[in-house]
Design a protein around this motif. Structure first.
Motif, short mmCIF file in Angstrom:
data_model
loop_
_atom_site.label_atom_id
_atom_site.label_comp_id
_atom_site.label_asym_id
_atom_site.label_seq_id
_atom_site.Cartn_x
_atom_site.Cartn_y
_atom_site.Cartn_z
N GLU A 88 -9.91 50.42 -2.83
CA GLU A 88 -10.46 49.70 -1.68
C GLU A 88 -10.08 48.22 -1.80
OE1 GLU A 88 -12.31 51.17 0.71
OE2 GLU A 88 -13.82 52.50 -0.19
N VAL A 89 -9.96 47.53 -0.67
CA VAL A 89 -9.78 46.08 -0.70
C VAL A 89 -11.15 45.42 -0.52
CG1 VAL A 89 -8.67 44.07 0.33
CG2 VAL A 89 -7.44 46.25 0.21
N GLU A 90 -11.48 44.60 -1.50
CA GLU A 90 -12.79 43.92 -1.46
C GLU A 90 -12.62 42.47 -1.01
OE1 GLU A 90 -16.74 43.33 -4.12
OE2 GLU A 90 -14.89 42.89 -5.18
N VAL A 91 -13.56 42.02 -0.19
CA VAL A 91 -13.65 40.59 0.11
C VAL A 91 -14.69 40.01 -0.85
CG1 VAL A 91 -15.24 41.00 2.07
CG2 VAL A 91 -14.01 38.84 1.89
N GLY A 92 -14.28 38.95 -1.57
CA GLY A 92 -15.15 38.36 -2.59
C GLY A 92 -15.29 36.86 -2.39
N TYR A 93 -16.36 36.29 -2.97
CA TYR A 93 -16.62 34.86 -2.78
C TYR A 93 -17.55 34.32 -3.85
CZ TYR A 93 -19.52 37.95 0.14
OH TYR A 93 -20.24 39.03 0.61
N HIS A 94 -17.27 33.08 -4.28
CA HIS A 94 -18.14 32.34 -5.20
C HIS A 94 -18.14 30.89 -4.71
CE1 HIS A 94 -16.43 35.65 -7.59
NE2 HIS A 94 -17.61 35.71 -8.15
N VAL A 95 -19.31 30.33 -4.55
CA VAL A 95 -19.42 28.95 -4.05
C VAL A 95 -20.18 28.12 -5.08
CG1 VAL A 95 -20.46 27.51 -2.24
CG2 VAL A 95 -19.27 29.63 -1.62
N ARG A 96 -19.66 26.93 -5.41
CA ARG A 96 -20.34 26.12 -6.43
C ARG A 96 -21.75 25.78 -5.94
NH1 ARG A 96 -20.20 20.62 -5.01
NH2 ARG A 96 -18.49 20.20 -3.59
N ARG A 97 -22.64 25.69 -6.92
CA ARG A 97 -24.06 25.63 -6.60
C ARG A 97 -24.39 24.54 -5.57
NH1 ARG A 97 -28.39 25.19 -11.41
NH2 ARG A 97 -26.61 25.93 -12.60
N SER A 98 -23.84 23.34 -5.77
CA SER A 98 -24.22 22.22 -4.89
C SER A 98 -23.64 22.36 -3.48
CB SER A 98 -23.77 20.90 -5.51
OG SER A 98 -22.38 20.95 -5.74
N ALA A 99 -22.74 23.32 -3.28
CA ALA A 99 -22.16 23.51 -1.94
C ALA A 99 -22.73 24.73 -1.22
CB ALA A 99 -20.63 23.63 -2.05
N GLN A 100 -23.65 25.44 -1.88
CA GLN A 100 -24.17 26.68 -1.27
C GLN A 100 -25.08 26.38 -0.07
OE1 GLN A 100 -25.92 29.10 -4.38
NE2 GLN A 100 -23.97 29.37 -5.43
N ASP A 101 -25.25 27.40 0.75
CA ASP A 101 -26.14 27.35 1.92
C ASP A 101 -25.66 26.41 3.01
OD1 ASP A 101 -27.95 29.37 1.51
OD2 ASP A 101 -29.28 28.15 0.28
N ASN A 102 -24.36 26.22 3.08
CA ASN A 102 -23.77 25.45 4.18
C ASN A 102 -22.91 26.32 5.08
OD1 ASN A 102 -24.57 22.66 3.66
ND2 ASN A 102 -23.43 22.91 1.75
N GLY A 103 -22.96 27.65 4.85
CA GLY A 103 -22.14 28.55 5.65
C GLY A 103 -20.69 28.65 5.18
#
Ligand SMILES: CC(C)(COP(=O)(O)OP(=O)(O)OC[C@H]1O[C@@H](n2cnc3c(N)ncnc32)[C@H](O)[C@@H]1OP(=O)(O)O)[C@@H](O)C(=O)NCCC(=O)NCCS
Length: 164
Positions: A88-103
């Motif tokens: 399967e092809v997975e869409v993945g994501y990691h956002v640095r803590r101070s940038a989270q919750d901005n969409g």
């Protein structure tokens, strides 16, 4: 090399010169709280190596996400995974803590869905720890639906999926 641009973000290929930022991201216990453990600097380098191989072999991988101004945000992209014995092809994501919750994860992952569609990929999944509510929210916001629960190496995970 820039792969995708959105209103606020640029997705570009990961390079060895990203090691400091990637090691900080993947070494953050909060960002990695749903993984077995945060990654060491060596493991972050192997993550970069894996993605460089992904670009060469498949034409996609996890890309660095940065603001249009050039500030590091995280990574996001497409990788081949095996789920229940199926490729399967997975869409993945990691956002640095101070940038989270901005969409940002939603904005970057939406661009990845469009990229996948243009490449003729018919189905995308996201394999997520059931306790990881933020990741499941992103999956839903980009159009994936809860499909099944699987157990991988003894760990239960939820699989979100969509035909795109
Ligand atoms: C998952 C992750 C990438 C989301 O990145 P982000 O840029 O903050 O995502 P967005 O801002 O686009 O959306 C986050 C959504 O989760 C929600 N959310 C965030 N933390 C939450 C929490 N603890 N409980 C419930 N919802 C939460 C936000 O409210 C938002 O949903 P909304 O738009 O409906 O309000 C980020 O939290 C992260 O890097 N987590 C650690 C790494 C990870 O788990 N990656 C996924 C592996 S499967």
């Amino acid at each position: 090399m820039t792969i995708l641009e959105t209103e606020r973000l640029r997705l570009r290929e990961m390079a060895d010169s990203d090691l400091d930022q990637m090691a900080a991201l993947l070494g953050d216990p909060e960002v990695m709280r749903y993984y077995l453990a945060p990654k060491s600097r060596d493991e972050a380098q192997r993550w970069i190596d894996w993605n460089k191989r992904n670009y060469a072999e498949h034409g996609f991988g996890l890309w660095v996400v940065e603001s249009i101004e050039g500030d590091f945000v995280g990574d996001c992209g497409l990788t081949w995974q095996t789920v229940d014995g199926a490729r399967e092809v997975e869409v993945g994501y990691h956002v640095r803590r101070s940038a989270q919750d901005n969409g940002y994860a939603t904005e970057a992952a939406t661009a990845c869905v469009q990229f996948a569609r243009q490449r003729g990929i018919e189905r995308l999944v996201a394999i997520i720890n059931p306790a990881n509510v933020a990741s499941q929210r992103v999956a839903v916001k980009i159009g994936l639906k809860l499909e099944k629960r699987v157990t991988t190496n003894g760990f239960e995970q939820v699989v979100y999926a969509a035909i795109i």
